[in-house]
Scaffold this motif. Structure first.
Motif, PDB file in Angstrom:
ATOM      1  N   MET A   1      53.243  12.037  80.747  1.00 59.75           N
ATOM      2  CA  MET A   1      54.233  11.710  79.721  1.00 59.75           C
ATOM      3  C   MET A   1      54.990  12.982  79.328  1.00 59.75           C
ATOM      4  O   MET A   1      54.383  14.043  79.147  1.00 59.75           O
ATOM      5  N   ARG A   2      56.280  12.862  79.197  1.00 60.46           N
ATOM      6  CA  ARG A   2      57.114  14.012  78.873  1.00 60.46           C
ATOM      7  C   ARG A   2      56.917  14.447  77.419  1.00 60.46           C
ATOM      8  O   ARG A   2      56.518  13.660  76.570  1.00 60.46           O
ATOM      9  N   ALA A   3      57.238  15.725  77.181  1.00 61.99           N
ATOM     10  CA  ALA A   3      56.793  16.398  75.954  1.00 61.99           C
ATOM     11  C   ALA A   3      57.265  15.718  74.674  1.00 61.99           C
ATOM     12  O   ALA A   3      56.486  15.525  73.736  1.00 61.99           O
ATOM     13  N   LEU A   4      58.540  15.341  74.593  1.00 60.96           N
ATOM     14  CA  LEU A   4      59.060  14.792  73.353  1.00 60.96           C
ATOM     15  C   LEU A   4      58.404  13.449  73.034  1.00 60.96           C
ATOM     16  O   LEU A   4      57.995  13.188  71.888  1.00 60.96           O
ATOM     17  N   LEU A   5      58.272  12.605  74.055  1.00 64.44           N
ATOM     18  CA  LEU A   5      57.646  11.300  73.837  1.00 64.44           C
ATOM     19  C   LEU A   5      56.165  11.463  73.495  1.00 64.44           C
ATOM     20  O   LEU A   5      55.628  10.717  72.664  1.00 64.44           O
ATOM     21  N   LYS A   6      55.528  12.423  74.111  1.00 64.07           N
ATOM     22  CA  LYS A   6      54.124  12.696  73.778  1.00 64.07           C
ATOM     23  C   LYS A   6      53.987  13.069  72.306  1.00 64.07           C
ATOM     24  O   LYS A   6      53.022  12.668  71.632  1.00 64.07           O
ATOM     25  N   GLY A   7      54.953  13.824  71.779  1.00 66.20           N
ATOM     26  CA  GLY A   7      54.921  14.187  70.369  1.00 66.20           C
ATOM     27  C   GLY A   7      55.031  12.970  69.474  1.00 66.20           C
ATOM     28  O   GLY A   7      54.307  12.851  68.474  1.00 66.20           O
ATOM     29  N   PHE A   8      55.936  12.040  69.809  1.00 60.51           N
ATOM     30  CA  PHE A   8      56.038  10.795  69.049  1.00 60.51           C
ATOM     31  C   PHE A   8      54.714  10.034  69.100  1.00 60.51           C
ATOM     32  O   PHE A   8      54.201   9.560  68.081  1.00 60.51           O
ATOM     33  N   ARG A   9      54.194   9.898  70.310  1.00 59.20           N
ATOM     34  CA  ARG A   9      52.942   9.144  70.506  1.00 59.20           C
ATOM     35  C   ARG A   9      51.811   9.715  69.661  1.00 59.20           C
ATOM     36  O   ARG A   9      51.074   8.977  69.006  1.00 59.20           O
ATOM     37  N   ASP A  10      51.684  11.036  69.674  1.00 54.87           N
ATOM     38  CA  ASP A  10      50.563  11.665  68.969  1.00 54.87           C
ATOM     39  C   ASP A  10      50.665  11.526  67.456  1.00 54.87           C
ATOM     40  O   ASP A  10      49.650  11.574  66.758  1.00 54.87           O
ATOM     41  N   LYS A  11      51.867  11.348  66.939  1.00 56.17           N
ATOM     42  CA  LYS A  11      52.051  11.182  65.500  1.00 56.17           C
ATOM     43  C   LYS A  11      51.982   9.717  65.077  1.00 56.17           C
ATOM     44  O   LYS A  11      52.016   9.420  63.882  1.00 56.17           O
ATOM     45  N   GLN A  12      51.900   8.808  66.048  1.00 55.17           N
ATOM     46  CA  GLN A  12      52.001   7.373  65.765  1.00 55.17           C
ATOM     47  C   GLN A  12      50.799   6.600  66.315  1.00 55.17           C
ATOM     48  O   GLN A  12      50.946   5.494  66.811  1.00 55.17           O
ATOM     49  N   PHE A  13      49.631   7.190  66.211  1.00 60.33           N
ATOM     50  CA  PHE A  13      48.385   6.523  66.614  1.00 60.33           C
ATOM     51  C   PHE A  13      48.405   6.024  68.054  1.00 60.33           C
ATOM     52  O   PHE A  13      47.736   5.048  68.383  1.00 60.33           O
ATOM     53  N   GLY A  14      49.214   6.677  68.915  1.00 61.36           N
ATOM     54  CA  GLY A  14      49.182   6.326  70.327  1.00 61.36           C
ATOM     55  C   GLY A  14      50.259   5.362  70.783  1.00 61.36           C
ATOM     56  O   GLY A  14      50.209   4.892  71.926  1.00 61.36           O
ATOM     57  N   VAL A  15      51.229   5.047  69.931  1.00 57.93           N
ATOM     58  CA  VAL A  15      52.291   4.122  70.334  1.00 57.93           C
ATOM     59  C   VAL A  15      53.661   4.804  70.250  1.00 57.93           C
ATOM     60  O   VAL A  15      53.814   5.843  69.608  1.00 57.93           O
ATOM     61  N   PHE A  16      54.627   4.176  70.885  1.00 59.98           N
ATOM     62  CA  PHE A  16      55.991   4.704  70.876  1.00 59.98           C
ATOM     63  C   PHE A  16      56.958   3.553  71.095  1.00 59.98           C
ATOM     64  O   PHE A  16      56.585   2.490  71.622  1.00 59.98           O
ATOM     65  N   THR A  17      58.198   3.736  70.701  1.00 59.73           N
ATOM     66  CA  THR A  17      59.201   2.676  70.781  1.00 59.73           C
ATOM     67  C   THR A  17      60.081   2.834  72.023  1.00 59.73           C
ATOM     68  O   THR A  17      60.116   3.895  72.660  1.00 59.73           O
ATOM     69  N   THR A  18      60.815   1.775  72.303  1.00 62.27           N
ATOM     70  CA  THR A  18      61.794   1.833  73.390  1.00 62.27           C
ATOM     71  C   THR A  18      62.803   2.946  73.132  1.00 62.27           C
ATOM     72  O   THR A  18      63.133   3.725  74.040  1.00 62.27           O
ATOM     73  N   ALA A  19      63.288   3.026  71.903  1.00 62.78           N
ATOM     74  CA  ALA A  19      64.295   4.041  71.570  1.00 62.78           C
ATOM     75  C   ALA A  19      63.742   5.445  71.769  1.00 62.78           C
ATOM     76  O   ALA A  19      64.447   6.338  72.269  1.00 62.78           O
TER      77      ALA A  19
END
Length: 297
Positions: A1-19
């Motif tokens: 997983m690329r760095a920016l999306l990994k940052g979102f994921r790690d702050k959101q209990f392991g989930v991320f949005t389409t956007a």
């Protein structure tokens, strides 16, 4: 997983949005990962990695992101999961709100909530343990409701706390059921099926049995799931998990013999009995009690 999306994921209990994914991934890359099963939809427009378990924290955060809300409060069985006393097997996520859900796996309750009924568990806003227990005591079937109250009591939730919370639910659906079951709750119960078995006994008109009753025998202390010490009658929930295995028969027979030597009569109930045919064990116990001479010690 690329760095920016990994940052979102790690702050959101392991989930991320389409956007959030589209910041670093093209639509084709997103579709490819979904097609390969590397990413898994949780709710509309929200994903998790296939290797990440969908616990209650993750599911509530996914619901919040999917609904586009700044805060979302877990309730009912999902709140019970977070507090540690859920006994219901199911994957639905329960939250409080007004916006209808697009998914059958996301249940939105339009309940009123006072500020004193809000807590934070594992970083997730949730109804307090007492509010959660009362909500479930009102709305679940009686056997599951008592099992939930027993589980909550086993974690330290006291009847006094529940009574204070219950005063806020006057005239709500299931209020009388909650009142009746709080009077029966007992944190000594060690499993939901033991709680259900105890309720079957009470509903059959038997004297209230004592959970996890210690009986002293010549070979040491033995514990019964339920018992009436005044009559030296015990009831065991016959769990497949406990009563199977290489040494199970020898262990159970020895234990049974030790108790009967002390003058105890032991009855057994299976899951089928408890859930569908309670008279198969409650009626023989009634007869045994009617014939027994009460013990004074």
């Amino acid at each position: 997983m690329r760095a920016l999306l990994k940052g979102f994921r790690d702050k959101q209990f392991g989930v991320f949005t389409t956007a959030q994914a589209r910041i670093e991934y093209t639509r084709a890359e997103l579709r490819a990962r979904l097609h390969r099963g590397e990413w898994v939809p949780v709710f509309h427009g929200v994903y998790r990695e296939a290797t990440v378990q969908p616990g209650p924290e993750l599911r509530v955060e996914a619901a919040r992101l999917s609904m586009g809300l700044p805060v979302l409060i877990a309730a009912y069985d999902t709140a019970a999961e977070l507090h540690g006393f859920s006994i219901i097997e199911g994957n639905a996520t329960h939250v409080l709100g007004v916006q209808p859900s697009r998914s059958k796996q996301l249940v939105v309750h339009r309940d009123r909530l006072h500020s004193v009924q809000v807590a934070s568990t594992n970083g997730v806003p949730t109804t307090t343990a007492a509010r959660t227990a009362i909500d479930l005591a009102r709305t679940l079937n009686r056997m599951d409701a008592l099992a939930t109250l027993d589980a909550a009591g086993g974690l330290g939730l006291a009847p006094d706390e529940l009574g204070e919370e219950l005063s806020r639910h006057h005239r709500r659906r299931g209020f009388r059921q909650a009142v009746d079951l709080i009077a029966l709750m007992d944190g000594r119960a060690e499993s939901p099926m033991e709680s259900r078995t105890r309720l079957r006994c009470v509903d059959a008109g038997l004297p209230h049995p004592r959970p996890q009753l210690e009986v002293l025998t010549a070979d040491g202390s033995r514990r019964l799931d339920l018992g009436w010490p005044q009559y030296r009658i015990g009831l065991e929930y016959d769990s497949v998990a406990w009563h199977c295995g290489l040494h199970a028969a020898a262990r159970d027979n020895t234990r049974h013999n030790q108790l009967t030597t002390q003058g105890w009569t032991i009855f057994y109930a299976t899951a089928q009995d408890v859930l569908h045919h309670p008279a198969t064990f409650t009626e023989p116990i009634k007869l045994a009690i009617s014939r027994a001479r009460p013990c004074t010690r």
